[in-house]
Design an enzyme around this catalytic site. Structure first.
Site, PDB file in Angstrom:
ATOM      1  N   LYS A 132      37.843  39.362  38.596  1.00  0.00           N
ATOM      2  CA  LYS A 132      37.300  39.517  39.923  1.00  0.00           C
ATOM      3  C   LYS A 132      37.555  40.928  40.452  1.00  0.00           C
ATOM      4  O   LYS A 132      36.899  41.391  41.385  1.00  0.00           O
ATOM      5  CB  LYS A 132      37.981  38.510  40.885  1.00  0.00           C
ATOM      6  N   GLY A 133      38.521  41.588  39.852  1.00  0.00           N
ATOM      7  CA  GLY A 133      39.016  42.859  40.402  1.00  0.00           C
ATOM      8  C   GLY A 133      37.976  43.952  40.528  1.00  0.00           C
ATOM      9  O   GLY A 133      38.064  44.805  41.405  1.00  0.00           O
ATOM     10  N   GLU A 146      35.200  48.458  35.711  1.00  0.00           N
ATOM     11  CA  GLU A 146      36.532  47.836  35.719  1.00  0.00           C
ATOM     12  C   GLU A 146      37.355  48.364  36.888  1.00  0.00           C
ATOM     13  O   GLU A 146      37.163  49.502  37.322  1.00  0.00           O
ATOM     14  CB  GLU A 146      37.196  48.159  34.357  1.00  0.00           C
ATOM     15  N   ASP A 147      38.254  47.541  37.386  1.00  0.00           N
ATOM     16  CA  ASP A 147      39.110  47.974  38.495  1.00  0.00           C
ATOM     17  C   ASP A 147      40.161  48.982  38.054  1.00  0.00           C
ATOM     18  O   ASP A 147      40.328  50.036  38.651  1.00  0.00           O
ATOM     19  CB  ASP A 147      39.765  46.764  39.190  1.00  0.00           C
ATOM     20  N   ASP A 203      45.043  49.654  32.257  1.00  0.00           N
ATOM     21  CA  ASP A 203      46.507  49.651  32.185  1.00  0.00           C
ATOM     22  C   ASP A 203      46.909  49.847  30.720  1.00  0.00           C
ATOM     23  O   ASP A 203      46.902  50.974  30.221  1.00  0.00           O
ATOM     24  CB  ASP A 203      46.981  48.317  32.778  1.00  0.00           C
ATOM     25  N   LYS A 240      45.922  54.044  34.704  1.00  0.00           N
ATOM     26  CA  LYS A 240      47.372  54.297  34.591  1.00  0.00           C
ATOM     27  C   LYS A 240      47.628  54.777  33.169  1.00  0.00           C
ATOM     28  O   LYS A 240      48.033  53.985  32.310  1.00  0.00           O
ATOM     29  CB  LYS A 240      48.150  52.995  34.790  1.00  0.00           C
ATOM     30  N   PHE A 291      52.469  49.076  40.660  1.00  0.00           N
ATOM     31  CA  PHE A 291      51.599  47.910  40.786  1.00  0.00           C
ATOM     32  C   PHE A 291      50.814  48.049  42.083  1.00  0.00           C
ATOM     33  O   PHE A 291      51.388  48.160  43.159  1.00  0.00           O
ATOM     34  CB  PHE A 291      52.395  46.602  40.794  1.00  0.00           C
ATOM     35  N   VAL A 292      49.476  48.075  41.955  1.00  0.00           N
ATOM     36  CA  VAL A 292      48.641  48.325  43.132  1.00  0.00           C
ATOM     37  C   VAL A 292      47.777  47.112  43.485  1.00  0.00           C
ATOM     38  O   VAL A 292      47.446  46.292  42.625  1.00  0.00           O
ATOM     39  CB  VAL A 292      47.741  49.576  42.929  1.00  0.00           C
ATOM     40  N   ASP A 300      44.269  42.319  43.126  1.00  0.00           N
ATOM     41  CA  ASP A 300      45.048  41.266  43.784  1.00  0.00           C
ATOM     42  C   ASP A 300      46.517  41.256  43.392  1.00  0.00           C
ATOM     43  O   ASP A 300      46.918  41.861  42.406  1.00  0.00           O
ATOM     44  CB  ASP A 300      44.481  39.899  43.399  1.00  0.00           C
ATOM     45  N   ARG A 354      42.803  41.289  47.944  1.00  0.00           N
ATOM     46  CA  ARG A 354      41.613  41.922  47.345  1.00  0.00           C
ATOM     47  C   ARG A 354      40.753  42.606  48.404  1.00  0.00           C
ATOM     48  O   ARG A 354      40.030  43.539  48.125  1.00  0.00           O
ATOM     49  CB  ARG A 354      40.747  40.871  46.635  1.00  0.00           C
TER      50      ARG A 354
END
Ligand code: 5GP
Length: 175
Positions: A43-44, A99-100, A103, A131, A152-153, A159, A165
């Site tokens: 969902k990001g 993509e959000d 990582d 990142k 962590f964001v 979320d 969100r």
């Protein structure tokens, strides 16, 4: 769960949206004369997908996938599986994965290989955040909004336990 007061702004709304508009303009130049098949990783990626699309001037198709994600943990499980697949065929299409955040790179490594096997003419990646210090698997990211430190964001689609969100900025959690 943490209190919203523990969230510090890392990238404010204006800065984010200005940068996303720049990415949209760059993508429009790169895909001039082509049709773009945008695949949002839910969902990001949803808020980035909508904001980015507004600045893209070439013809666009939208599709959505759901892949395995963090759940409620702050660290990646390392396994990727498809929970919702594409609605349309991508055979011969120019695909842009939206993509959000990248990582470890596991999600996008898996997804870009999967989409190439499905017959896409090309597969590129646009991510709102990266990142790079966390990378475990190499991935070629074509369009990056912002590279960030290992924090962590949340916000702008991202979320923590399905919350936050809707925040119109990227925030990090003061633990
Ligand atoms: P990767 O497969 O690259 O390790 O993980 C990518 C996914 O992990 C992202 O799509 C996102 O769902 C999740 N993720 C990675 N870092 C963060 C973060 O800082 N905040 C949130 N909310 N999700 C993250």
């Amino acid at each position: 769960m943490f209190d919203e007061k523990q969230i510090e702004v890392m990238i404010d709304r204006e800065t984010l949206e200005k940068r996303i508009a720049e990415l949209g303009a760059e993508i429009s130049r790169d895909y001039a004369g082509k049709e773009l098949y945008m695949i949002c990783v839910l969902k990001g990626g949803a808020m980035f997908m909508t904001e980015l699309s507004k600045s893209i001037t070439v013809p666009v198709l939208w599709d959505f996938m759901v892949l395995s994600s963090y759940g409620n943990d702050l660290i990646s499980s390392g396994e990727v599986s498809i929970k919702k697949n594409l609605d349309g065929s991508i055979d011969g299409k120019h695909v842009l994965i939206v993509e959000d955040i990248v990582d470890t790179g596991r999600t996008l490594c898996f997804l870009s290989e999967y989409l190439m096997k499905k017959g896409a003419a090309s597969v590129k990646i646009a991510t709102m955040l990266d990142k790079p210090s966390r990378r475990v698997v190499p991935v070629k990211v074509d369009y990056t909004g912002f590279s960030i430190e290992d924090e962590f964001v949340v916000g702008y689609g991202l979320d923590y336990a399905q919350r936050y969100r809707n925040l119109p900025y990227i925030g990090y959690v003061k633990m």
